[in-house]
Scaffold this motif. Structure first.
Motif, mmCIF file in Angstrom:
data_model
loop_
_atom_site.group_PDB
_atom_site.id
_atom_site.type_symbol
_atom_site.label_atom_id
_atom_site.label_comp_id
_atom_site.label_asym_id
_atom_site.label_seq_id
_atom_site.Cartn_x
_atom_site.Cartn_y
_atom_site.Cartn_z
ATOM 1 N N ASN A 121 108.897 112.443 76.151
ATOM 2 C CA ASN A 121 108.383 113.341 75.116
ATOM 3 C C ASN A 121 107.340 112.651 74.245
ATOM 4 O O ASN A 121 106.346 113.257 73.836
ATOM 5 C CB ASN A 121 109.536 113.844 74.247
ATOM 6 C CG ASN A 121 110.512 114.712 75.002
ATOM 7 O OD1 ASN A 121 110.142 115.348 76.005
ATOM 8 N ND2 ASN A 121 111.755 114.756 74.568
ATOM 9 N N LEU A 122 107.566 111.377 73.967
ATOM 10 C CA LEU A 122 106.657 110.604 73.127
ATOM 11 C C LEU A 122 105.295 110.429 73.787
ATOM 12 O O LEU A 122 104.265 110.311 73.100
ATOM 13 C CB LEU A 122 107.280 109.237 72.843
ATOM 14 C CG LEU A 122 106.749 108.409 71.679
ATOM 15 C CD1 LEU A 122 106.946 109.144 70.365
ATOM 16 C CD2 LEU A 122 107.468 107.063 71.640
ATOM 17 N N SER A 123 105.279 110.405 75.122
ATOM 18 C CA SER A 123 104.023 110.159 75.827
ATOM 19 C C SER A 123 102.964 111.218 75.546
ATOM 20 O O SER A 123 101.773 110.987 75.763
ATOM 21 C CB SER A 123 104.276 110.064 77.335
ATOM 22 O OG SER A 123 104.650 111.315 77.883
ATOM 23 N N GLU A 124 103.388 112.353 75.041
ATOM 24 C CA GLU A 124 102.430 113.401 74.638
ATOM 25 C C GLU A 124 101.479 112.883 73.561
ATOM 26 O O GLU A 124 100.355 113.375 73.418
ATOM 27 C CB GLU A 124 103.204 114.618 74.119
ATOM 28 C CG GLU A 124 102.349 115.740 73.591
ATOM 29 C CD GLU A 124 103.181 116.872 73.003
ATOM 30 O OE1 GLU A 124 102.576 117.753 72.342
ATOM 31 O OE2 GLU A 124 104.412 116.879 73.195
ATOM 32 N N PHE A 125 101.932 111.866 72.826
ATOM 33 C CA PHE A 125 101.148 111.367 71.686
ATOM 34 C C PHE A 125 100.483 110.023 71.986
ATOM 35 O O PHE A 125 100.185 109.257 71.077
ATOM 36 C CB PHE A 125 102.068 111.233 70.465
ATOM 37 C CG PHE A 125 102.785 112.496 70.106
ATOM 38 C CD1 PHE A 125 102.131 113.525 69.432
ATOM 39 C CD2 PHE A 125 104.106 112.679 70.476
ATOM 40 C CE1 PHE A 125 102.788 114.699 69.123
ATOM 41 C CE2 PHE A 125 104.783 113.854 70.162
ATOM 42 C CZ PHE A 125 104.112 114.877 69.485
ATOM 43 N N TYR A 126 100.237 109.749 73.275
ATOM 44 C CA TYR A 126 99.704 108.431 73.629
ATOM 45 C C TYR A 126 98.305 108.187 73.053
ATOM 46 O O TYR A 126 97.863 107.038 72.953
ATOM 47 C CB TYR A 126 99.697 108.234 75.150
ATOM 48 C CG TYR A 126 98.619 108.986 75.897
ATOM 49 C CD1 TYR A 126 97.371 108.421 76.130
ATOM 50 C CD2 TYR A 126 98.861 110.265 76.393
ATOM 51 C CE1 TYR A 126 96.392 109.100 76.825
ATOM 52 C CE2 TYR A 126 97.887 110.952 77.090
ATOM 53 C CZ TYR A 126 96.650 110.365 77.301
ATOM 54 O OH TYR A 126 95.674 111.050 77.989
ATOM 55 N N ALA A 127 97.603 109.244 72.663
ATOM 56 C CA ALA A 127 96.273 109.079 72.072
ATOM 57 C C ALA A 127 96.278 109.294 70.562
ATOM 58 O O ALA A 127 95.222 109.276 69.924
ATOM 59 C CB ALA A 127 95.288 110.040 72.731
ATOM 60 N N THR A 128 97.456 109.461 69.974
ATOM 61 C CA THR A 128 97.579 109.703 68.539
ATOM 62 C C THR A 128 97.874 108.389 67.810
ATOM 63 O O THR A 128 98.780 107.661 68.204
ATOM 64 C CB THR A 128 98.732 110.695 68.252
ATOM 65 O OG1 THR A 128 98.465 111.925 68.940
ATOM 66 C CG2 THR A 128 98.876 110.946 66.764
ATOM 67 N N PRO A 129 97.143 108.059 66.750
ATOM 68 C CA PRO A 129 97.447 106.834 65.996
ATOM 69 C C PRO A 129 98.824 106.941 65.324
ATOM 70 O O PRO A 129 99.151 107.959 64.723
ATOM 71 C CB PRO A 129 96.328 106.767 64.959
ATOM 72 C CG PRO A 129 95.222 107.618 65.511
ATOM 73 C CD PRO A 129 95.910 108.713 66.264
ATOM 74 N N ALA A 131 101.784 105.967 62.580
ATOM 75 C CA ALA A 131 101.860 105.666 61.153
ATOM 76 C C ALA A 131 103.309 105.853 60.733
ATOM 77 O O ALA A 131 104.097 106.444 61.482
ATOM 78 C CB ALA A 131 100.940 106.590 60.349
ATOM 79 N N PRO A 132 103.702 105.349 59.580
ATOM 80 C CA PRO A 132 105.083 105.566 59.134
ATOM 81 C C PRO A 132 105.442 107.046 59.162
ATOM 82 O O PRO A 132 104.733 107.881 58.584
ATOM 83 C CB PRO A 132 105.082 105.010 57.709
ATOM 84 C CG PRO A 132 104.015 103.968 57.714
ATOM 85 C CD PRO A 132 102.942 104.512 58.621
ATOM 86 N N GLY A 133 106.483 107.376 59.894
ATOM 87 C CA GLY A 133 106.916 108.756 60.015
ATOM 88 C C GLY A 133 106.161 109.553 61.055
ATOM 89 O O GLY A 133 106.463 110.733 61.273
ATOM 90 N N ILE A 134 105.181 108.931 61.735
ATOM 91 C CA ILE A 134 104.359 109.635 62.721
ATOM 92 C C ILE A 134 104.377 108.848 64.032
ATOM 93 O O ILE A 134 104.008 107.668 64.074
ATOM 94 C CB ILE A 134 102.906 109.797 62.238
ATOM 95 C CG1 ILE A 134 102.866 110.607 60.944
ATOM 96 C CG2 ILE A 134 102.050 110.462 63.312
ATOM 97 C CD1 ILE A 134 101.486 110.696 60.327
ATOM 98 N N ALA A 135 104.816 109.494 65.099
ATOM 99 C CA ALA A 135 104.850 108.852 66.419
ATOM 100 C C ALA A 135 103.446 108.740 66.981
ATOM 101 O O ALA A 135 102.583 109.578 66.720
ATOM 102 C CB ALA A 135 105.731 109.657 67.358
ATOM 103 N N GLY A 136 103.213 107.685 67.765
ATOM 104 C CA GLY A 136 101.920 107.541 68.411
ATOM 105 C C GLY A 136 101.650 106.121 68.832
ATOM 106 O O GLY A 136 102.562 105.312 69.004
ATOM 107 N N LYS A 137 100.375 105.812 68.997
ATOM 108 C CA LYS A 137 99.922 104.544 69.539
ATOM 109 C C LYS A 137 99.611 103.571 68.416
ATOM 110 O O LYS A 137 98.948 103.909 67.445
ATOM 111 C CB LYS A 137 98.671 104.802 70.381
ATOM 112 C CG LYS A 137 98.297 103.692 71.341
ATOM 113 C CD LYS A 137 99.109 103.773 72.612
ATOM 114 C CE LYS A 137 98.478 102.952 73.727
ATOM 115 N NZ LYS A 137 97.280 103.596 74.273
#
Length: 363
Positions: A121-129, A131-137
């Protein structure tokens, strides 16, 4: 220190209570070279572990598919491919024909599959930076809202839930196994011992002095906990001790020398557990000096995975239940919060727990 007793002639005078006199002399070979060894299922599951966890790691650069996760976990729909399992003791084409899977042999399978599904599910955000409280790369790592890499929780956690769980169950069963040989087949005791060796993840000619990462990387190389004997267990000489104990114990079973066999079981349990502890300690210590968040969160994720693995440590472990609970509490703190503490108070406490329980684990 690879094999202090390799090829040595052992003179024995003890007797077995259930099998008559012990054979006076027997030889421990320098490799795990015994007749009628069949540990295909164990070695194949370690290959499945390697393929599945490698695939999960690809979520840092592309979106993963939940159906593929299910197929790999359950070994259905010919899910293993050359990309996923192309250079392993059992390659993709062999794995796809087998009726075994990870799902049936992992302790707390629901929990670890949930970690894997979270990575998908997290891989959906592989291009998202991130940040605290925000999933991503963050850097080249894909983390959840608190900084955890789910693929590391799976990869390292299964070294306990798959490897230690099965090795210890098999070794605990060995003393009550039948050791009667039949024509062309190992005894029940030999079979269970061989399976335990298969789960350890080292080749039968394992050499602690050889660099298995040198190209061309051999397919039959140390994997899972076997890979960490050289990487994080080198200081405590875990690889040589465990490999020697497996060879010695197997030879002792053939000679019905059960005292030596039981000593080997104790050595295997001690140093497999200490390898996981040494790895966790290393990553928790390394994270304290890493200013780059991607590197710090990666170390903390690996440390968390190894702590998960230690849940399956041997009964009577030097790591108490209270100490283990505290380790989990510390590593379930959001990693951003741990990183914000310039004094590393909690991480220093976690490292101290390991040295208190196990002694010095790293140079």
């Amino acid at each position: 220190m690879l094999a202090l007793v390799s090829g040595a002639l052992l003179t024995l005078s003890s007797c077995s209570s259930d099998d008559g006199p012990v054979t006076p002399d027997y030889t421990v070979p320098a490799t795990y070279d015994f007749a009628q060894v069949n540990n295909t299922d164990a070695v194949a599951r370690v290959s499945m572990w390697a393929g599945f966890t490698s695939w999960l790691g690809k979520g840092a650069s592309r979106e993963l598919n939940s159906d593929t996760a299910n197929y790999l976990w359950n070994n259905t729909n010919t899910a293993f491919t050359a990309e996923i399992a192309g250079n392993l003791p059992y390659k993709y084409d062999a794995l796809n024909t087998m009726t075994i899977s990870l799902a049936t042999e992992v302790a707390d399978a629901t929990q670890f599959k949930a970690y894997a599904d979270s990575m998908v599910n997290l891989s959906e955000f592989y291009a998202t930076p991130a940040a605290p409280g925000i999933a991503g790369k963050i850097g080249n790592r894909l983390v959840n809202h608190s900084g955890l890499e789910f693929n590391q929780a799976v990869a390292k956690g299964l070294m306990g839930a798959l490897v230690l769980k099965n090795v210890y169950q098999l070794l605990d069963k060995v003393p009550t196994d039948d050791n009667t040989l039949t024509s062309g087949a190992p005894s029940e005791m030999q079979q269970d011992w061989d399976l335990a060796f298969g789960y350890i993840g080292v080749p039968k000619n394992y050499d602690t002095a050889f660099n298995y990462s040198t190209a061309p990387v051999p397919a039959d190389r140390p994997l899972a906990i076997g890979g960490y004997f050289g990487e994080r267990g080198k200081y405590i000489q875990a690889g040589g001790r465990v490999f020697e104990a497996f060879r010695t114990g197997r030879a002792a079973i053939g000679a019905k020398d059960y005292s030596t066999r039981d000593q080997a079981i104790s050595t295997i349990k001690e140093y497999t557990e200490k390898t996981l502890a040494a790895a966790a300690y290393y990553y928790l210590t390394a994270s304290q000096t890493q200013s780059d968040l991607a590197a710090k969160f990666h170390s903390l994720s690996e440390g968390y995975g190894f702590v998960l693995a230690l849940k399956y440590r041997a009964a009577g472990s030097k790591l108490t239940a209270t100490q283990y609970t505290r380790l989990k509490e510390i590593l379930e703190t959001p990693f951003y919060d741990l990183a914000a503490d310039a004094n590393n108070t909690d991480l220093k406490e976690a490292a101290q727990i390991f040295t208190t329980a196990y002694g010095q684990l790293q140079p």
